[in-house]
Design a protein around this motif. Structure first.
Motif, PDB file in Angstrom:
ATOM      1  N   GLN A  35       0.835  -1.205   0.000  1.00  0.00           N
ATOM      2  CA  GLN A  35       0.000   0.000   0.000  1.00  0.00           C
ATOM      3  C   GLN A  35       0.871   1.258   0.000  1.00  0.00           C
ATOM      4  OE1 GLN A  35      -3.498  -0.263  -0.153  1.00  0.00           O
ATOM      5  NE2 GLN A  35      -3.109   1.834  -0.804  1.00  0.00           N
ATOM      6  N   PHE A  36       1.944   1.223   0.830  1.00  0.00           N
ATOM      7  CA  PHE A  36       2.870   2.368   0.851  1.00  0.00           C
ATOM      8  C   PHE A  36       3.449   2.602  -0.528  1.00  0.00           C
ATOM      9  CE2 PHE A  36       3.467   1.452   5.532  1.00  0.00           C
ATOM     10  CZ  PHE A  36       2.828   2.604   5.931  1.00  0.00           C
ATOM     11  N   LEU A  37       3.859   1.520  -1.172  1.00  0.00           N
ATOM     12  CA  LEU A  37       4.457   1.629  -2.509  1.00  0.00           C
ATOM     13  C   LEU A  37       3.442   2.192  -3.497  1.00  0.00           C
ATOM     14  CD1 LEU A  37       6.481  -1.663  -2.824  1.00  0.00           C
ATOM     15  CD2 LEU A  37       7.379   0.633  -3.073  1.00  0.00           C
ATOM     16  N   GLN A  38       2.228   1.694  -3.395  1.00  0.00           N
ATOM     17  CA  GLN A  38       1.174   2.125  -4.306  1.00  0.00           C
ATOM     18  C   GLN A  38       0.919   3.630  -4.151  1.00  0.00           C
ATOM     19  OE1 GLN A  38      -2.003  -0.617  -4.013  1.00  0.00           O
ATOM     20  NE2 GLN A  38      -2.507  -0.334  -6.169  1.00  0.00           N
ATOM     21  N   ASP A  39       0.930   4.073  -2.889  1.00  0.00           N
ATOM     22  CA  ASP A  39       0.719   5.512  -2.632  1.00  0.00           C
ATOM     23  C   ASP A  39       1.847   6.334  -3.254  1.00  0.00           C
ATOM     24  OD1 ASP A  39      -1.493   4.749  -1.332  1.00  0.00           O
ATOM     25  OD2 ASP A  39      -0.744   5.149   0.689  1.00  0.00           O
ATOM     26  N   ARG A  40       3.080   5.846  -3.114  1.00  0.00           N
ATOM     27  CA  ARG A  40       4.220   6.559  -3.701  1.00  0.00           C
ATOM     28  C   ARG A  40       4.046   6.668  -5.217  1.00  0.00           C
ATOM     29  NH1 ARG A  40       9.092   7.225  -0.489  1.00  0.00           N
ATOM     30  NH2 ARG A  40       8.321   7.155   1.638  1.00  0.00           N
ATOM     31  N   ILE A  41       3.692   5.548  -5.828  1.00  0.00           N
ATOM     32  CA  ILE A  41       3.534   5.548  -7.290  1.00  0.00           C
ATOM     33  C   ILE A  41       2.429   6.513  -7.701  1.00  0.00           C
ATOM     34  CG2 ILE A  41       2.881   4.127  -9.271  1.00  0.00           C
ATOM     35  CD1 ILE A  41       4.192   1.769  -7.853  1.00  0.00           C
ATOM     36  N   GLY A  42       1.336   6.479  -6.943  1.00  0.00           N
ATOM     37  CA  GLY A  42       0.227   7.394  -7.234  1.00  0.00           C
ATOM     38  C   GLY A  42       0.678   8.847  -7.152  1.00  0.00           C
ATOM     39  N   GLY A  43       1.485   9.129  -6.112  1.00  0.00           N
ATOM     40  CA  GLY A  43       1.973  10.501  -5.930  1.00  0.00           C
ATOM     41  C   GLY A  43       2.829  10.959  -7.093  1.00  0.00           C
ATOM     42  N   ILE A  44       3.765  10.081  -7.523  1.00  0.00           N
ATOM     43  CA  ILE A  44       4.652  10.445  -8.635  1.00  0.00           C
ATOM     44  C   ILE A  44       3.845  10.647  -9.905  1.00  0.00           C
ATOM     45  CG2 ILE A  44       6.513   9.602 -10.109  1.00  0.00           C
ATOM     46  CD1 ILE A  44       7.564   8.128  -7.619  1.00  0.00           C
ATOM     47  N   ARG A  45       2.898   9.767 -10.102  1.00  0.00           N
ATOM     48  CA  ARG A  45       2.068   9.851 -11.309  1.00  0.00           C
ATOM     49  C   ARG A  45       1.310  11.187 -11.343  1.00  0.00           C
ATOM     50  NH1 ARG A  45      -0.704   4.825 -14.115  1.00  0.00           N
ATOM     51  NH2 ARG A  45       1.445   4.123 -13.844  1.00  0.00           N
ATOM     52  N   LYS A  46       0.803  11.552 -10.171  1.00  0.00           N
ATOM     53  CA  LYS A  46       0.064  12.809 -10.068  1.00  0.00           C
ATOM     54  C   LYS A  46       0.981  13.985 -10.394  1.00  0.00           C
ATOM     55  CE  LYS A  46      -3.621  13.082  -7.009  1.00  0.00           C
ATOM     56  NZ  LYS A  46      -4.079  13.012  -5.617  1.00  0.00           N
ATOM     57  N   ALA A  47       2.229  13.907  -9.837  1.00  0.00           N
ATOM     58  CA  ALA A  47       3.194  14.984 -10.080  1.00  0.00           C
ATOM     59  C   ALA A  47       3.540  15.081 -11.567  1.00  0.00           C
ATOM     60  CB  ALA A  47       4.463  14.736  -9.266  1.00  0.00           C
ATOM     61  N   LEU A  48       3.669  13.923 -12.199  1.00  0.00           N
ATOM     62  CA  LEU A  48       4.021  13.915 -13.617  1.00  0.00           C
ATOM     63  C   LEU A  48       2.911  14.502 -14.476  1.00  0.00           C
ATOM     64  CD1 LEU A  48       5.742  10.455 -14.000  1.00  0.00           C
ATOM     65  CD2 LEU A  48       6.810  12.679 -14.246  1.00  0.00           C
ATOM     66  N   LYS A  49       1.695  14.185 -14.124  1.00  0.00           N
ATOM     67  CA  LYS A  49       0.565  14.692 -14.905  1.00  0.00           C
ATOM     68  C   LYS A  49       0.409  16.195 -14.747  1.00  0.00           C
ATOM     69  CE  LYS A  49      -2.428  10.658 -15.223  1.00  0.00           C
ATOM     70  NZ  LYS A  49      -3.469   9.937 -14.466  1.00  0.00           N
ATOM     71  N   GLY A  50       0.810  16.708 -13.565  1.00  0.00           N
ATOM     72  CA  GLY A  50       0.721  18.134 -13.326  1.00  0.00           C
ATOM     73  C   GLY A  50      -0.699  18.654 -13.294  1.00  0.00           C
ATOM     74  N   GLU A  51      -1.595  17.809 -12.807  1.00  0.00           N
ATOM     75  CA  GLU A  51      -2.988  18.258 -12.764  1.00  0.00           C
ATOM     76  C   GLU A  51      -3.237  19.127 -11.544  1.00  0.00           C
ATOM     77  OE1 GLU A  51      -4.969  14.575 -12.904  1.00  0.00           O
ATOM     78  OE2 GLU A  51      -4.869  14.440 -15.089  1.00  0.00           O
TER      79      GLU A  51
END
Lengths: 129, 143
Positions: free
Chosen positions: A113-129
């Motif tokens: 779950q921790f890993l998944q949250d990290r990935i979600g965070g990076i993805r969000k940062a990359l999208k720049g939404e």
């Protein structure tokens, strides 16, 4: 600087996941050998194993290198001390192993779950939404 | 470094296999509980599998790691003494009219059957959990 986001993206959880899956393997071994005479149940010292996975030992990469001082790596494995002894010398107590396996599975999912949250965070940062 | 969740399947698999052998010997013992023989030497003796941990990596298949699993080392005969019975009408009776019964204890075999069935279930549960964790790990790509 920017690359650090990706290098350290998963922090401790990347190594923790490895150690957690190793613990699952050790517990699976115990459960598999629940009826083996003289089998000694083992468990993982999580802290020791995680620290060990961080260490880097000097290795001889050339035959002119001196052999280093052999410091046996601590693989973090410990023998379990049973609550009751059995006649056949087996120290697996199946109820203990079941409980620990359930906990280990939960711990593994927590790390996921921790890993998944990290990935979600990076993805969000990359999208720049 | 090998994937450790993978080897959980191999380890639990060896245990399922060994427990199945144990159940088979129990079934054979129960089937032969009423077997009679003409001599003590030929009498049926209850069979017991002796398990051994697979600690040697060389003894396992590299493609399907099972190190730390379990195997059936050998099958031993139950040392309980053979009972003899005076039954001259039995076709298997020897010249003194004795027949030799098996040393199977049905009650003990039932207990053995239940114990091995429980152990089997434990290992099935291990496989199930490992399967779930593996598929959740794969789901990380969808995060």
């Amino acid at each position: 600087m920017a690359m650090n986001i990706f290098n350290d993206a998963f922090g401790i959880h990347e190594r923790a996941l490895q150690v957690r899956s190793q613990r699952l393997e050790v517990l699976a071994k115990n459960i598999a050998n629940a009826d083996t005479p003289n089998y000694k149940a083992q468990d993982v010292d999580f802290k020791a194993m995680l620290q060990e996975s961080k260490k880097e030992y000097m290795t001889a990469t050339n035959d002119k290198h001196f052999a280093g001082i052999e410091e046996g790596p601590d693989n973090g494995m410990r023998y379990r001390i049973p609550f009751n002894n059995s006649f056949d010398g087996n120290t697996v107590e199946i109820s203990v192993e079941q409980a620990q396996f359930g906990k280990a599975a939960g711990d593994y999912q927590a790390t996921l779950q921790f890993l998944q949250d990290r990935i979600g965070g990076i993805r969000k940062a990359l999208k720049g939404e | 470094m090998m994937n450790t969740i993978d080897s959980v399947f191999g380890i639990a698999g060896t245990a399922l296999n060994s427990q199945l052998v144990r159940m088979n010997t129990t079934a054979s013992n129960l089937a032969n509980a009423a077997t009679v023989a003409s001599s003590e030497k030929d009498a049926f003796r209850a069979k017991r599998p002796v398990f051994k941990a697979l600690l040697d990596e060389a003894s396992t298949n590299a493609a399907f790691p099972t190190e730390g699993g379990v195997k059936v080392d050998h099958i031993a005969d139950d040392p309980t003494p053979i009972r003899s019975l005076y039954d001259p009408s039995n076709p298997a009776a020897d010249k003194d009219g004795m027949v030799y019964l098996s040393n199977v204890n049905e009650m003990q075999e039932m207990v053995e059957m239940m114990a091995s069935s429980r152990s089997y279930q434990n290992n099935v549960e291990v496989v199930n959990t490992a399967k779930q964790l593996m598929s959740r790990t794969l789901d990380l790509t969808k995060a």
